[in-house]
Design a protein around this motif. Sequence first.
Motif, PDB file in Angstrom:
ATOM      1  N   TRP A   1       5.068  14.886  -3.437  1.00 20.01           N
ATOM      2  CA  TRP A   1       3.984  14.292  -2.658  1.00 20.01           C
ATOM      3  C   TRP A   1       4.288  12.817  -2.449  1.00 20.01           C
ATOM      4  O   TRP A   1       4.900  12.176  -3.286  1.00 20.01           O
ATOM      5  CB  TRP A   1       2.650  14.419  -3.387  1.00 20.01           C
ATOM      6  CG  TRP A   1       2.109  15.799  -3.418  1.00 20.01           C
ATOM      7  CD1 TRP A   1       2.476  16.800  -4.265  1.00 20.01           C
ATOM      8  CD2 TRP A   1       1.100  16.347  -2.578  1.00 20.01           C
ATOM      9  NE1 TRP A   1       1.754  17.937  -4.009  1.00 20.01           N
ATOM     10  CE2 TRP A   1       0.901  17.680  -2.968  1.00 20.01           C
ATOM     11  CE3 TRP A   1       0.347  15.836  -1.528  1.00 20.01           C
ATOM     12  CZ2 TRP A   1      -0.011  18.509  -2.350  1.00 20.01           C
ATOM     13  CZ3 TRP A   1      -0.570  16.660  -0.918  1.00 20.01           C
ATOM     14  CH2 TRP A   1      -0.738  17.981  -1.318  1.00 20.01           C
ATOM     15  N   ARG A   2       3.836  12.281  -1.323  1.00 20.12           N
ATOM     16  CA  ARG A   2       4.002  10.851  -1.079  1.00 20.12           C
ATOM     17  C   ARG A   2       2.893  10.364  -0.158  1.00 20.12           C
ATOM     18  O   ARG A   2       2.168  11.159   0.429  1.00 20.12           O
ATOM     19  CB  ARG A   2       5.375  10.542  -0.504  1.00 20.12           C
ATOM     20  CG  ARG A   2       5.674  11.255   0.799  1.00 20.12           C
ATOM     21  CD  ARG A   2       7.134  11.097   1.189  1.00 20.12           C
ATOM     22  NE  ARG A   2       7.436  11.985   2.278  1.00 20.12           N
ATOM     23  CZ  ARG A   2       7.344  11.660   3.564  1.00 20.12           C
ATOM     24  NH1 ARG A   2       6.991  10.450   3.904  1.00 20.12           N
ATOM     25  NH2 ARG A   2       7.616  12.528   4.502  1.00 20.12           N
ATOM     26  N   MET A   3       2.797   9.063  -0.059  1.00 19.21           N
ATOM     27  CA  MET A   3       1.804   8.461   0.818  1.00 19.21           C
ATOM     28  C   MET A   3       2.531   7.535   1.769  1.00 19.21           C
ATOM     29  O   MET A   3       3.409   6.783   1.356  1.00 19.21           O
ATOM     30  CB  MET A   3       0.788   7.664   0.004  1.00 19.21           C
ATOM     31  CG  MET A   3      -0.318   7.094   0.853  1.00 19.21           C
ATOM     32  SD  MET A   3      -1.493   6.123  -0.095  1.00 19.21           S
ATOM     33  CE  MET A   3      -0.529   4.680  -0.427  1.00 19.21           C
ATOM     34  N   LEU A   4       2.178   7.593   3.035  1.00 25.01           N
ATOM     35  CA  LEU A   4       2.774   6.687   4.002  1.00 25.01           C
ATOM     36  C   LEU A   4       2.054   5.357   3.910  1.00 25.01           C
ATOM     37  O   LEU A   4       0.857   5.268   4.215  1.00 25.01           O
ATOM     38  CB  LEU A   4       2.654   7.270   5.416  1.00 25.01           C
ATOM     39  CG  LEU A   4       3.328   8.629   5.619  1.00 25.01           C
ATOM     40  CD1 LEU A   4       3.071   9.134   7.029  1.00 25.01           C
ATOM     41  CD2 LEU A   4       4.811   8.545   5.341  1.00 25.01           C
ATOM     42  N   PRO A   5       2.745   4.296   3.449  1.00 24.20           N
ATOM     43  CA  PRO A   5       2.070   3.017   3.223  1.00 24.20           C
ATOM     44  C   PRO A   5       1.442   2.408   4.470  1.00 24.20           C
ATOM     45  O   PRO A   5       0.407   1.773   4.393  1.00 24.20           O
ATOM     46  CB  PRO A   5       3.186   2.113   2.687  1.00 24.20           C
ATOM     47  CG  PRO A   5       4.253   3.036   2.212  1.00 24.20           C
ATOM     48  CD  PRO A   5       4.134   4.262   3.054  1.00 24.20           C
ATOM     49  N   ASP A   6       2.041   2.625   5.631  1.00 27.21           N
ATOM     50  CA  ASP A   6       1.506   1.996   6.838  1.00 27.21           C
ATOM     51  C   ASP A   6       0.243   2.664   7.360  1.00 27.21           C
ATOM     52  O   ASP A   6      -0.646   2.004   7.884  1.00 27.21           O
ATOM     53  CB  ASP A   6       2.570   1.941   7.933  1.00 27.21           C
ATOM     54  CG  ASP A   6       3.198   3.303   8.204  1.00 27.21           C
ATOM     55  OD1 ASP A   6       3.100   4.182   7.332  1.00 27.21           O
ATOM     56  OD2 ASP A   6       3.776   3.473   9.292  1.00 27.21           O
ATOM     57  N   THR A   7       0.129   3.996   7.197  1.00 32.76           N
ATOM     58  CA  THR A   7      -1.046   4.698   7.719  1.00 32.76           C
ATOM     59  C   THR A   7      -2.001   5.177   6.636  1.00 32.76           C
ATOM     60  O   THR A   7      -3.147   5.493   6.925  1.00 32.76           O
ATOM     61  CB  THR A   7      -0.617   5.934   8.540  1.00 32.76           C
ATOM     62  OG1 THR A   7       0.094   6.834   7.685  1.00 32.76           O
ATOM     63  CG2 THR A   7       0.233   5.544   9.727  1.00 32.76           C
ATOM     64  N   GLY A   8      -1.521   5.292   5.398  1.00 33.84           N
ATOM     65  CA  GLY A   8      -2.359   5.787   4.317  1.00 33.84           C
ATOM     66  C   GLY A   8      -2.474   7.300   4.300  1.00 33.84           C
ATOM     67  O   GLY A   8      -3.298   7.854   3.592  1.00 33.84           O
TER      68      GLY A   8
END
Length: 148
Positions: free
Chosen positions: A76-83
């Motif tokens: 799992w990961r989170m896209l830092p720019d869009t959240g």
Amino acid sequence: MKKKSNRGRKKNRVFRLRVGDSFVMLAPEQASAMAGVSLKTVYHWIAGTKTPSPQVQQLMEIRAGGLFPWQGWEGWRMLPDTGRLVAPNGYSFMPGELAWWSLEKALRAELQRENAALRVQVQTLRAQIQEQAANNLLTFPKAKKNRA
């Protein structure tokens, strides 16, 4: 001519954040915004007079690298720019899109409780039928023969 002190000059400083096996270089303003602390605190981190708490360190790693360091969240990961939250299979979600998940979980739990109660009722009725059949108390009406 007297030489100027470097003390107080903070223009060229960067905060090195370890994310996994690599480092991310952040401007003090970026690090301050990510951690929710003052610029002065970030400059203390850079100078080495203070260190970020483990919780702040984890938060910054998640925000900068987008990876989750907890067991069970591998892939799992989170896209830092869009959240957006990205699942291992590539599907991505916004936080508001996940509200249905808790509702679905609550509804499923309620249905499982009702199902368990109905199973108990069915078992009770089956036991009563077997008891009556064993005591020959249960009689079924005989079917009428159709004469054509």
